[in-house]
Design a protein around this motif. Structure first.
Motif, mmCIF file in Angstrom:
data_model
loop_
_atom_site.group_PDB
_atom_site.id
_atom_site.type_symbol
_atom_site.label_atom_id
_atom_site.label_comp_id
_atom_site.label_asym_id
_atom_site.label_seq_id
_atom_site.Cartn_x
_atom_site.Cartn_y
_atom_site.Cartn_z
ATOM 1 N N LEU A 101 0.632 -1.258 -0.092
ATOM 2 C CA LEU A 101 -0.030 -0.052 0.147
ATOM 3 C C LEU A 101 0.969 1.128 0.075
ATOM 4 N N VAL A 102 1.958 1.313 0.765
ATOM 5 C CA VAL A 102 2.654 2.568 1.059
ATOM 6 C C VAL A 102 3.847 2.722 0.087
ATOM 7 N N SER A 103 4.501 1.593 -0.154
ATOM 8 C CA SER A 103 5.582 1.599 -1.278
ATOM 9 C C SER A 103 5.391 2.505 -2.409
ATOM 10 N N PRO A 104 4.187 2.111 -3.009
ATOM 11 C CA PRO A 104 3.907 2.804 -4.306
ATOM 12 C C PRO A 104 3.688 4.485 -3.942
ATOM 13 N N ILE A 105 2.911 4.698 -3.014
ATOM 14 C CA ILE A 105 2.754 6.028 -2.727
ATOM 15 C C ILE A 105 4.250 6.802 -2.500
ATOM 16 N N GLY A 106 5.198 6.173 -1.897
ATOM 17 C CA GLY A 106 6.550 6.710 -1.817
ATOM 18 C C GLY A 106 7.313 6.899 -2.984
ATOM 19 N N LEU A 107 7.138 5.823 -3.913
ATOM 20 C CA LEU A 107 7.785 5.853 -5.179
ATOM 21 C C LEU A 107 6.897 7.027 -6.078
ATOM 22 N N LEU A 108 5.663 7.169 -5.879
ATOM 23 C CA LEU A 108 4.967 8.130 -6.645
ATOM 24 C C LEU A 108 5.465 9.748 -6.370
ATOM 25 N N ILE A 109 5.561 9.803 -5.044
ATOM 26 C CA ILE A 109 6.285 10.879 -4.385
ATOM 27 C C ILE A 109 7.712 11.417 -5.036
ATOM 28 N N ALA A 110 8.180 10.210 -5.085
ATOM 29 C CA ALA A 110 9.639 10.364 -5.766
ATOM 30 C C ALA A 110 9.635 10.944 -7.034
ATOM 31 N N MET A 111 8.816 10.197 -7.908
ATOM 32 C CA MET A 111 8.634 10.700 -9.263
ATOM 33 C C MET A 111 8.065 11.929 -9.461
ATOM 34 N N PHE A 112 7.098 12.465 -8.611
ATOM 35 C CA PHE A 112 6.614 13.974 -8.618
ATOM 36 C C PHE A 112 7.601 14.972 -8.369
ATOM 37 N N VAL A 113 8.574 14.580 -7.144
ATOM 38 C CA VAL A 113 9.577 15.708 -6.704
ATOM 39 C C VAL A 113 10.530 15.569 -8.065
ATOM 40 N N SER A 114 10.941 14.595 -8.527
ATOM 41 C CA SER A 114 11.994 14.505 -9.516
ATOM 42 C C SER A 114 11.614 15.348 -10.737
ATOM 43 N N MET A 115 10.324 15.109 -11.128
ATOM 44 C CA MET A 115 9.896 15.894 -12.365
ATOM 45 C C MET A 115 9.632 17.465 -11.897
ATOM 46 N N LEU A 116 9.218 17.468 -10.633
ATOM 47 C CA LEU A 116 8.995 19.264 -10.351
ATOM 48 C C LEU A 116 10.501 19.833 -10.195
ATOM 49 N N PHE A 117 11.386 18.985 -9.776
ATOM 50 C CA PHE A 117 12.853 19.622 -9.624
ATOM 51 C C PHE A 117 13.508 20.128 -10.980
ATOM 52 N N LEU A 118 13.371 18.886 -11.873
ATOM 53 C CA LEU A 118 13.660 19.320 -13.205
ATOM 54 C C LEU A 118 12.977 20.550 -13.763
ATOM 55 N N LEU A 119 11.807 20.574 -13.774
ATOM 56 C CA LEU A 119 10.949 21.690 -14.270
ATOM 57 C C LEU A 119 11.532 23.191 -13.525
ATOM 58 N N LEU A 120 11.852 22.916 -12.405
ATOM 59 C CA LEU A 120 12.115 24.363 -11.578
ATOM 60 C C LEU A 120 13.352 24.477 -11.836
ATOM 61 N N LEU A 121 14.376 23.752 -12.506
ATOM 62 C CA LEU A 121 15.866 24.236 -12.780
ATOM 63 C C LEU A 121 15.979 25.270 -13.420
ATOM 64 N N ARG A 122 15.241 25.987 -14.153
ATOM 65 C CA ARG A 122 15.395 27.178 -14.878
ATOM 66 C C ARG A 122 15.364 28.387 -14.060
#
Length: 607
Positions: free
Chosen positions: A137-158
């Motif tokens: 139940l919890v592991s996919p939630i943690g991985l989804l958070i990691a995916m969201f934070v990674s994507m957000l970080f890349l988009l905000l690098l500008r």
């Protein structure tokens, strides 16, 4: 851009393409032969004393094998290994549905007179099970958070232009704090001579020498950063501008972030095929059995060595049994198993390196189409990744296979050297160890260089469509003409991506720790930390998955930066801003370099 490249391109490195296809065809044939002759049941399932597999067939409901007298496995190891060139335990083996919880022993003192039977057999091991329901139940939630934070970080690098300023400020704060601690402990006369050696590392933070070392190290690093900013200010601004431009490119091509999944699936296919082929090759040939006797000193057991076994044929030898000796190595196929295993490894490495090369070239083609679009985003192709993939499959399989082959040969050389080192380690002197260490270091450096050269060669292939050697030569010369820019961009990118990975993995790790340790709870969840026998295990799983996700996202971004950088260098050398040769770089880059176009760009998002 891509439509123009379709018109001017042709197939490259055709000979290497034919060779690669021939190797793939041979690899398929080897796999088919291994599947026909091999039987992985010999490795995957245990056997009972009669030769039947446990867990399948008549013993489908009995997957475990039980050894009646495990001590015979220990007492007979030398006899069996010497006489039969292999090892089999000469005790009765029975397939059972589960291992027994109660054990017994008869006459153990005859084997070990100083050991009690209870000391050997009355021991059981219970491996605790993990609460899988909570973990799933919890592991996919943690991985989804990691995916969201990674994507957000890349988009905000500008928006990372002030990063260097913050690093300098933090460095100043570190110098001030180190000096304050040093001065405080100096007044209290706290020195390392009063402490001596201790395993409690916190003690060393309470002496003046430690903080003096911190003060010196941080000051030196701060001076280096200041000098770098002063003398390489323009190049640092160019690196930051390219990083910002890469973030914009990712924003226009969000599907590129999912391409590592394609590479992962292809690599998984390669690894699975290699493992299955190796397993089937290892079990090729029918098993050979022999009738042997453990107690060869008894008169009735001296001459026993046959192929047919019936217990009534050997009334005077109770230890006679029919056991597995080895796999049949007769026949052309069986005699070449070792050579086929080597072929399996070489073909596997070549395929893996080709898949990685295909992924790099595909992404490079997509990001190059972004840079060479004069009016962004209007001129960007509709499906840049799929168009680039089709382009390189159609024209450049040979070039990608050529680069992958060079890397494969270097990796094979490293494997051979490691094998030689392992086999001769006991006979090596100091000089031999030094020579082997130098050779391994040289090959490691060569592999790193080949990977660097291949990566940039694939980018040039994606841009111009020339063969591998020409592309590698042009990329190397272009980078050497701009070596300082290369170093600055590489280090700035490494720092930003390092902090990005640290943010993703560390943040998700902290959240998972607080959850699995019971300090926080999800809304509507009744989870308690006591439900887990070992809550660090799901935390490690989440951390590992978060790292893989962050690495996949950031590898795409890194490829984007490298591609735009080579495009930028080519843009500078080939164009002059005139109507015939306009610059394709962003206005921010042109402003830094004091350049401009006579023909202005059109459309939204032109920067």
């Amino acid at each position: 851009f891509l439509s123009l490249l379709f018109l001017i391109r042709g197939c490259t490195d055709i000979i290497c393409c034919i060779l690669f296809m021939a190797v793939i065809l041979g690899y398929i044939i080897v796999g088919i032969l291994a599947w026909l002759y091999g039987d992985p049941r010999h490795v995957l399932y245990p056997r009972n004393s009669t030769g039947w597999f446990c867990g399948i067939g008549p013993n489908k409901d009995r997957p475990n094998v039980f050894y009646f007298d495990i001590l015979k496995c220990a007492t007979s190891i030398n006899v069996m290994a010497t006489a039969l060139n292999g090892f089999q335990c000469p005790t009765t083996q029975v397939c059972v549905d589960k291992c027994p919880s109660n054990f017994w022993a008869v006459g153990i003192q005859s084997y070990m007179p100083n050991v009690k039977a209870a000391d050997v057999f009355n021991q059981s091991l219970c491996v605790p099970s993990l609460n899988l329901a909570t973990t799933k139940l919890v592991s996919p939630i943690g991985l989804l958070i990691a995916m969201f934070v990674s994507m957000l970080f890349l988009l905000l690098l500008r928006f990372t232009a002030p990063v260097m300023v913050w690093v300098l400020i933090l460095g100043m704060l570190g110098i001030w704090h180190s000096y304050w601690e040093y001065d405080n402990y100096k007044k209290n006369s706290a020195t390392i001579t009063n402490v001596g050696f201790t395993t409690n590392l916190n003690v060393y933070l309470q002496v003046q020498e430690t903080w003096l070392a911190f003060l010196i190290i941080i000051s030196v690093v701060e001076v280096i950063i200041l000098l770098t900013v002063i003398f390489l200010r323009t190049r640092i601004l160019i690196a930051i501008a390219l990083i910002q431009e890469s973030s914009k490119a990712i924003g226009h091509m969000m599907s590129a972030l999912l391409y590592p999944l394609v590479t992962f699936v292809l690599l998984l296919v390669c690894v699975t095929y290699w493992g299955a082929t190796a397993l089937y090759l290892a079990t090729s040939g029918s098993p050979i059995y022999r009738v042997v006797a453990l107690n060869s000193t008894m008169n009735g057991c001296k001459d026993i060595n046959g192929t047919n076994f019936t217990s009534s044929d050997y009334p005077d030898c109770s230890s006679a049994s029919c056991i597995f000796i080895k796999y049949n190595n007769e026949g052309l196929f069986q005699r070449n198993i070792f050579n086929l295993q080597i072929y399996n490894v070489v073909a596997f490495l070549w395929c893996v390196n080709f898949v990685i090369a295909l992924g790099q070239c595909t992404l490079a083609g997509a990001f190059a189409s972004y840079y060479w679009a004069f009016n962004k985003p209007a001129d960007i192709p509709m499906f840049p990744q799929s168009s680039s993939l089709f382009l390189h499959f159609r024209y450049h399989v040979g070039s990608l296979a050529f680069g992958a082959l060079i890397l494969t040969l270097v990796q094979i050389a490293r494997m051979i050297l490691e094998y030689i080192d392992h086999k001769t380690r006991s006979a090596q002197n100091a000089v031999a160890r030094f020579i082997l260490c130098c050779m391994k270091c040289c090959l490691w450096c060569l592999e790193k260089f080949i990977k660097f050269l291949n990566r940039n060669a694939y980018i040039m292939i994606a841009i111009y469509g020339k063969n591998f050697c020409v592309s590698a030569k042009n990329a190397f010369k272009l980078l050497m003409r701009n070596i300082i820019r290369v170093v600055v961009l590489d280090k700035v990118t490494d720092v930003l991506l390092f902090f990005g990975k640290l943010l993703v993995v560390g943040g998700v790790g902290v959240l998972s720790f607080f959850f699995f340790s019971g300090r926080i709870q999800l809304p509507g969840s009744n989870f308690q930390s006591g439900n887990l026998n070992y809550y660090w295990m799901p935390i490690i799983v989440v951390l590992f998955g978060s790292y893989l996700i962050a690495h996949g996202f950031f590898s795409v971004y890194n490829m984007c930066v490298d591609t735009l950088f080579l495009c930028f260098l080519e843009d500078l050398e080939r164009n002059d801003g005139s109507a015939e040769k306009p610059y394709f770089m962003s206005k921010n880059l042109m402003k830094i370099l004091n350049k401009s176009n006579k023909v202005q760009k059109k459309g939204k998002g032109k920067d």
